[in-house]
Motif scaffolding. Structure first.
Motif, PDB file in Angstrom:
ATOM      1  N   GLY A 272       0.810  -1.217   0.000  1.00 20.21           N
ATOM      2  CA  GLY A 272       0.000   0.000   0.000  1.00 20.21           C
ATOM      3  C   GLY A 272       0.842   1.265   0.000  1.00 20.21           C
ATOM      4  O   GLY A 272       0.319   2.366   0.141  1.00 20.21           O
TER       5      GLY A 272
ATOM      6  N   ASP B  85      -1.548  -4.499  -3.665  1.00 23.39           N
ATOM      7  CA  ASP B  85      -1.332  -3.280  -2.880  1.00 23.39           C
ATOM      8  C   ASP B  85      -0.291  -2.362  -3.516  1.00 23.39           C
ATOM      9  O   ASP B  85       0.665  -1.933  -2.868  1.00 23.39           O
ATOM     10  CB  ASP B  85      -0.934  -3.634  -1.445  1.00 23.39           C
TER      11      ASP B  85
ATOM     12  N   ASN C 272      -6.018  -5.082  -5.159  1.00 25.50           N
ATOM     13  CA  ASN C 272      -5.770  -3.733  -4.642  1.00 25.50           C
ATOM     14  C   ASN C 272      -4.701  -3.003  -5.446  1.00 25.50           C
ATOM     15  O   ASN C 272      -3.730  -2.495  -4.890  1.00 25.50           O
ATOM     16  CB  ASN C 272      -5.402  -3.768  -3.157  1.00 25.50           C
TER      17      ASN C 272
END
Length: 180
Positions: free
Chosen positions: A73, A100, A124
């Protein structure tokens, strides 16, 4: 009589990238991370994981075997021009996971491409900018058998196609494609 010394280098199961990383043949440990995804991938064992330790831009990447790229992320790949951010050239029995991660494409490049039948899982992942394709999964020569599984993909910007698939099966769920 000379002495011969053999050095055996064992690839790590987890390779790390960090904004303070330095690329080299021995980088990738948490205490000595690489500067780019490509070098960390090169130094990580088949089936291993490349992880981002902190926020940063870690360069484009070519993948030829089973691996997980985990941006945590925090990580980003930025490419400009007719460039592919992540080029997957692995085989049918390989499994490639990208998770991510943010990708920014300016120009007419591609976010993620899989050019051979393989198993690709995206989770993601955000692709922004002006890519010609956000995700391109094309089994070259019409050879079917690839599997593309997508969860929580966001493609925004000027993409001609958010996701273009030919010769791959799979699924796309909980994803947003806008501006394409």
């Amino acid at each position: 009589i000379g002495l011969i010394t053999a050095v055996v280098v064992h690839a790590a199961q987890i390779g790390w990238v960090a904004s303070s990383g330095v690329d080299g043949p021995s980088c990738g440990a948490r205490s000595a991370p690489c500067a780019t995804f490509q070098q960390a991938y090169n130094n990580t064992a088949v089936g291993g994981v490349v992880k981002a330790a902190d926020a940063g831009e870690f360069g484009s990447l070519t993948i030829a075997h089973t691996i997980t790229i985990d941006g945590s992320g925090l990580a980003e790949i930025i490419v400009s021009g007719m460039v592919t951010a992540i080029a997957i050239q692995a085989g049918l029995s390989d499994q490639v996971t990208i998770q991510d991660l943010s990708i920014n494409v300016t120009g007419i490049g591609i976010g993620i491409s899989a050019s051979q039948p393989t198993q690709v899982h995206l989770s993601n992942v955000t692709i922004t900018g002006t890519p010609i394709e956000g995700v391109l999964a094309y089994a070259g020569g019409g050879v079917p058998g690839g599997v593309l599984t997508v969860d929580h993909l966001m493609v925004t910007g000027g993409a001609t196609s958010g996701v273009l698939v030919d010769g791959f099966g799979g699924s796309i769920r909980d994803s947003t494609i806008s501006g394409a």
